[in-house]
Write an enzyme that holds these catalytic residues in place. Structure first.
Site, PDB file in Angstrom:
ATOM      1  N   LYS A 199       0.857  -1.184   0.000  1.00  0.00           N
ATOM      2  CA  LYS A 199       0.000   0.000   0.000  1.00  0.00           C
ATOM      3  C   LYS A 199       0.891   1.231   0.000  1.00  0.00           C
ATOM      4  O   LYS A 199       1.729   1.403   0.881  1.00  0.00           O
ATOM      5  CB  LYS A 199      -0.896  -0.008   1.234  1.00  0.00           C
ATOM      6  CG  LYS A 199      -1.751   1.244   1.359  1.00  0.00           C
ATOM      7  CD  LYS A 199      -2.767   1.117   2.475  1.00  0.00           C
ATOM      8  CE  LYS A 199      -3.528   2.416   2.664  1.00  0.00           C
ATOM      9  NZ  LYS A 199      -4.523   2.315   3.741  1.00  0.00           N
ATOM     10  N   LYS A 252      -2.240  -1.484  -3.789  1.00  0.00           N
ATOM     11  CA  LYS A 252      -3.094  -0.299  -3.730  1.00  0.00           C
ATOM     12  C   LYS A 252      -2.255   0.961  -3.825  1.00  0.00           C
ATOM     13  O   LYS A 252      -1.253   1.042  -3.126  1.00  0.00           O
ATOM     14  CB  LYS A 252      -3.843  -0.321  -2.394  1.00  0.00           C
ATOM     15  CG  LYS A 252      -4.750   0.843  -2.164  1.00  0.00           C
ATOM     16  CD  LYS A 252      -5.303   0.789  -0.761  1.00  0.00           C
ATOM     17  CE  LYS A 252      -6.028   2.098  -0.508  1.00  0.00           C
ATOM     18  NZ  LYS A 252      -6.365   2.263   0.876  1.00  0.00           N
TER      19      LYS A 252
HETATM   20  C1  PBG Z   1      -7.518   3.267   5.653  1.00  0.00           C
HETATM   21  C2  PBG Z   1      -7.778   3.248   4.201  1.00  0.00           C
HETATM   22  C3  PBG Z   1      -7.572   4.266   3.243  1.00  0.00           C
HETATM   23  C4  PBG Z   1      -8.086   3.781   2.036  1.00  0.00           C
HETATM   24  C5  PBG Z   1      -8.548   2.500   2.276  1.00  0.00           C
HETATM   25  N1  PBG Z   1      -8.335   2.177   3.614  1.00  0.00           N
HETATM   26  C6  PBG Z   1      -7.053   5.638   3.401  1.00  0.00           C
HETATM   27  C7  PBG Z   1      -5.628   5.868   3.676  1.00  0.00           C
HETATM   28  O1  PBG Z   1      -4.805   4.964   3.746  1.00  0.00           O
HETATM   29  O2  PBG Z   1      -5.310   7.042   3.870  1.00  0.00           O
HETATM   30  C8  PBG Z   1      -8.129   4.539   0.736  1.00  0.00           C
HETATM   31  C9  PBG Z   1      -9.129   4.019  -0.246  1.00  0.00           C
HETATM   32  C10 PBG Z   1      -9.429   4.907  -1.395  1.00  0.00           C
HETATM   33  O3  PBG Z   1      -8.799   5.952  -1.631  1.00  0.00           O
HETATM   34  O4  PBG Z   1     -10.354   4.551  -2.117  1.00  0.00           O
HETATM   35  N2  PBG Z   1      -6.194   3.264   6.034  1.00  0.00           N
END
Ligand code: PBG
Length: 326
Positions: A199, A252
């Site tokens: 991520k 992601k």
């Molecule tokens: C929680 C989380 C996030 C997203 C999914 N789970 C936000 C982040 O990491 O700041 C982002 C999902 C999206 O942008 O569609 N940590």
């Protein structure tokens, strides 16, 4: 001069479908759902047209709308009734996700995945417990090991409520191992973990942070989420999650990181998930709104490309629209 090779032979209408390498199906898709403990009515999310925060009372209806399109899986995000330093509403038995999971799993056939993170629940918006002094010192950030113990409680509380799958997204070291052993100890050996394994610290999460009210109050997430410059590091991160017991490996965001999706597909045998994030969705909606792109066509092409790169499943805000058009 006549060409010796004629690839166009395989592009006539009759044969094109026969030689198509990739297909999308509604069962490849997971739809995000935002449940808001502070709301009594559905509220449109401005930067994500077509998506809403729904109150608990509407959570089942919202999931039914999704399953009616042929999409069978949802991932739940919660907006809690209150926040504190530790994010304690994240593991409360009567927390927003726990209550939504109970309703949705008892009243629908949807496969319910829960996002396990603290950023929507902490008053400072970071994904864990802060190190002492982090508010004023940019070198300090989230305390990894203290956070693991909290995430463990969150995951077990989701599984206790009936979640089918747990998806930890906090990018803490040792997170998958901690959650696997916590779930096993609590008797949830059969609940799989879909790890947000690679991520990135991405600017494409902007609209989501509005939707889930989870933006950091100070600083950013660069000390725990991955540097967008790194692909070899993603490989190491994913390998660790495999070793720690992850069942599904997620990359992601999706479209800007298809090289990473392709590498994870080639290097590991596990199912690969890709999260087509809020910014990827908002961009296309905004361009379509101006008449610059055809939304249905670019949505389909985006998801097809993510699949072609190697994803088995795709978490996407386009899930319902694309499933309807298939
Ligand atoms: C929680 C989380 C996030 C997203 C999914 N789970 C936000 C982040 O990491 O700041 C982002 C999902 C999206 O942008 O569609 N940590």
């Amino acid at each position: 001069m006549e060409p010796r090779h004629r690839p166009r032979r395989l592009r006539t209408d009759g044969i094109r479908p026969l030689v198509s390498e990739t297909a999308l199906s509604p069962t490849d898709l997971v739809a995000p759902v935002f449940v808001d403990a502070t709301a009594d009515e559905r509220a449109e999310i401005e930067s994500m047209p077509g998506h809403e925060r729904v109150p608990l009372a509407e959570s089942v209806a919202r999931v039914r709308e999704i399953t009616d399109t042929g999409v069978e899986a949802v991932i739940l995000f919660g907006i809690p009734d209150s926040k504190d330093d530790a994010g304690s509403r994240a593991w409360a038995e009567d927390g927003v996700v726990q209550r939504a999971v109970r309703r949705i799993t008892s009243e629908t056939d949807a496969y319910v995945i829960t996002d396990v993170c603290l950023c929507e629940y902490t008053s400072h918006g970071h994904c864990g417990i802060l190190e002492e002094g982090a508010e004023s010192d940019p070198r300090l950030t989230v305390d990894n090991d203290a956070t693991l113990e909290r995430l463990d409680r969150v995951a077990v509380s989701h599984a206790d409520a009936g979640a089918d799958m747990i998806a930890p997204s906090g990018m803490m070291d040792g997170m998958v191992e901690a959650l696997r052993s916590g779930l096993d100890r609590a008797g949830h050996e059969d609940v799989p973990i879909m790890s947000y394994a690679a991520k990135y610290e991405s600017a494409f999460y902007g609209p989501f942070r509005d939707a889930a009210d989870g933006a950091p109050a100070f600083g950013d997430r660069r000390h725990y989420q991955m540097n967008p410059a790194n692909a070899r590091e993603a490989h190491r991160e994913v390998a660790l999650d495999v070793e720690e017991g992850a069942d599904v490996l997620m990359v992601k965001p999706a479209l800007p990181y298809l090289d990473v999706v392709a590498d994870v597909r080639r290097s590991f045998d596990h199912p690969v998930a890709a999260y087509n994030v809020s910014g990827e969705y908002a961009m296309l909606c905004a361009a379509a709104d101006r008449g610059w792109l055809s939304l249905e066509a670019v949505a389909h092409e985006s998801l097809l490309s993510i699949k072609r790169a190697g994803a088995d499943l795709i978490i996407t805000y386009f899930a319902e629209d694309v499933a309807r058009s298939l």
